[in-house]
Scaffold this motif. Structure first.
Motif, PDB file in Angstrom:
ATOM      1  N   HIS A   1     -52.820  71.868  45.367  1.00 23.30           N
ATOM      2  CA  HIS A   1     -53.342  72.012  44.003  1.00 23.30           C
ATOM      3  C   HIS A   1     -52.796  70.887  43.121  1.00 23.30           C
ATOM      4  O   HIS A   1     -53.534  70.254  42.363  1.00 23.30           O
ATOM      5  CB  HIS A   1     -52.958  73.380  43.423  1.00 23.30           C
ATOM      6  CG  HIS A   1     -53.071  73.443  41.942  1.00 23.30           C
ATOM      7  ND1 HIS A   1     -54.286  73.563  41.290  1.00 23.30           N
ATOM      8  CD2 HIS A   1     -52.125  73.354  40.959  1.00 23.30           C
ATOM      9  CE1 HIS A   1     -54.080  73.555  39.985  1.00 23.30           C
ATOM     10  NE2 HIS A   1     -52.779  73.431  39.760  1.00 23.30           N
ATOM     11  N   TYR A   2     -51.486  70.626  43.221  1.00 24.04           N
ATOM     12  CA  TYR A   2     -50.862  69.582  42.404  1.00 24.04           C
ATOM     13  C   TYR A   2     -51.279  68.185  42.849  1.00 24.04           C
ATOM     14  O   TYR A   2     -51.387  67.282  42.016  1.00 24.04           O
ATOM     15  CB  TYR A   2     -49.339  69.747  42.403  1.00 24.04           C
ATOM     16  CG  TYR A   2     -48.943  70.972  41.617  1.00 24.04           C
ATOM     17  CD1 TYR A   2     -48.838  70.918  40.234  1.00 24.04           C
ATOM     18  CD2 TYR A   2     -48.725  72.184  42.242  1.00 24.04           C
ATOM     19  CE1 TYR A   2     -48.509  72.038  39.496  1.00 24.04           C
ATOM     20  CE2 TYR A   2     -48.393  73.317  41.514  1.00 24.04           C
ATOM     21  CZ  TYR A   2     -48.295  73.238  40.138  1.00 24.04           C
ATOM     22  OH  TYR A   2     -47.989  74.352  39.403  1.00 24.04           O
TER      23      TYR A   2
ATOM     24  N   ARG B   1     -54.293  67.426  44.092  1.00 24.42           N
ATOM     25  CA  ARG B   1     -55.683  67.245  43.642  1.00 24.42           C
ATOM     26  C   ARG B   1     -55.835  67.188  42.132  1.00 24.42           C
ATOM     27  O   ARG B   1     -56.655  66.426  41.615  1.00 24.42           O
ATOM     28  CB  ARG B   1     -56.554  68.404  44.138  1.00 24.42           C
ATOM     29  CG  ARG B   1     -56.973  68.354  45.564  1.00 24.42           C
ATOM     30  CD  ARG B   1     -58.024  69.438  45.882  1.00 24.42           C
ATOM     31  NE  ARG B   1     -57.636  70.752  45.386  1.00 24.42           N
ATOM     32  CZ  ARG B   1     -56.885  71.628  46.061  1.00 24.42           C
ATOM     33  NH1 ARG B   1     -56.430  71.322  47.257  1.00 24.42           N
ATOM     34  NH2 ARG B   1     -56.598  72.798  45.536  1.00 24.42           N
ATOM     35  N   GLU B   2     -55.073  68.016  41.414  1.00 28.90           N
ATOM     36  CA  GLU B   2     -55.366  68.266  40.000  1.00 28.90           C
ATOM     37  C   GLU B   2     -54.416  67.619  39.008  1.00 28.90           C
ATOM     38  O   GLU B   2     -54.737  67.589  37.814  1.00 28.90           O
ATOM     39  CB  GLU B   2     -55.366  69.784  39.734  1.00 28.90           C
ATOM     40  CG  GLU B   2     -56.283  70.582  40.627  1.00 28.90           C
ATOM     41  CD  GLU B   2     -57.751  70.274  40.397  1.00 28.90           C
ATOM     42  OE1 GLU B   2     -58.118  69.939  39.246  1.00 28.90           O
ATOM     43  OE2 GLU B   2     -58.519  70.354  41.367  1.00 28.90           O
ATOM     44  N   THR B   3     -53.246  67.157  39.452  1.00 28.32           N
ATOM     45  CA  THR B   3     -52.233  66.710  38.493  1.00 28.32           C
ATOM     46  C   THR B   3     -51.526  65.443  38.971  1.00 28.32           C
ATOM     47  O   THR B   3     -51.639  65.046  40.131  1.00 28.32           O
ATOM     48  CB  THR B   3     -51.144  67.789  38.288  1.00 28.32           C
ATOM     49  OG1 THR B   3     -50.263  67.796  39.414  1.00 28.32           O
ATOM     50  CG2 THR B   3     -51.748  69.168  38.077  1.00 28.32           C
TER      51      THR B   3
ATOM     52  N   PRO C   1     -51.104  78.400  40.313  1.00 26.24           N
ATOM     53  CA  PRO C   1     -51.693  78.420  38.965  1.00 26.24           C
ATOM     54  C   PRO C   1     -51.620  79.790  38.284  1.00 26.24           C
ATOM     55  O   PRO C   1     -51.386  79.865  37.078  1.00 26.24           O
ATOM     56  CB  PRO C   1     -53.139  77.989  39.209  1.00 26.24           C
ATOM     57  CG  PRO C   1     -53.057  77.113  40.424  1.00 26.24           C
ATOM     58  CD  PRO C   1     -51.998  77.754  41.283  1.00 26.24           C
TER      59      PRO C   1
END
Length: 178
Positions: A27-28, A30-32, A97
């Motif tokens: 997640h981190y 891809r998104e941050t 998240p």
């Protein structure tokens, strides 16, 4: 070493946690800009990372669960590979998240520091890609001290990112004063 606060349980990470640990980390990715990795990992690719965090050493992996959902994890990893750095670690915390803003990062770090108090660790370092006000507040609240900034240290999402470095002194390790 399981610790609980309310409905949150913190314990050492295991092989069975690997798929969910990988999902949270990806997640981190891809998104941050929290991590400077730019390609997602499979659980198999993350297995060496998991095994580099044994339950009985200064390089720890702790996971937090809320009910039947993984809420996040905290790690301590080697700061640098040279022998003189052996009493220093780099710490990080990553939350799912759904778990952000619930005090779980604090709980994970407190459990990590308690585990490290039994190890020969003198300093804990943390790097924060900026801007990241929640992470800055977490680290400062837990006693980390700002020690410097690397400007434009990483390139991700078509821009440069600064990294602010923090340190926390632990009263363990050889040559300790206290």
């Amino acid at each position: 070493m399981p610790q609980e606060r309310g409905e949150v349980q913190v314990r050492p990470g295991t092989e069975a946690d690997l798929p969910l640990l990988t999902d949270i980390y990806n997640h981190y990715v891809r998104e941050t800009a929290v991590t400077f990795d730019t390609a997602v990992f499979s659980p198999e690719q993350r297995r060496p990372w998991l095994h580099s965090h044994p339950e009985d050493g200064p390089h720890r992996l702790l996971v937090a669960w809320t009910g039947d959902r993984m809420a996040g994890y905290a790690t301590s990893s080697p700061f640098r590979p040279k022998p003189a750095y052996a009493t220093s670690v780099e710490a990080s915390v990553h939350l799912a998240p759904h778990a952000v803003g619930q005090g779980i990062g604090t709980l994970l770090y407190e459990a990590l520091f308690a585990a490290l108090a039994e190890e020969p660790v003198h300093r804990v370092f943390a790097g924060i890609a900026l801007p990241n006000d929640p992470s800055v507040r977490l680290h400062e609240r837990l006693g980390f001290r700002r020690i410097g900034e690397f400007t434009e240290a990483g390139w991700k999402f078509d821009r440069y990112w600064d990294v602010r470095w923090y340190e926390k002194r632990l009263d363990t390790g050889p040559g300790r004063t206290g």
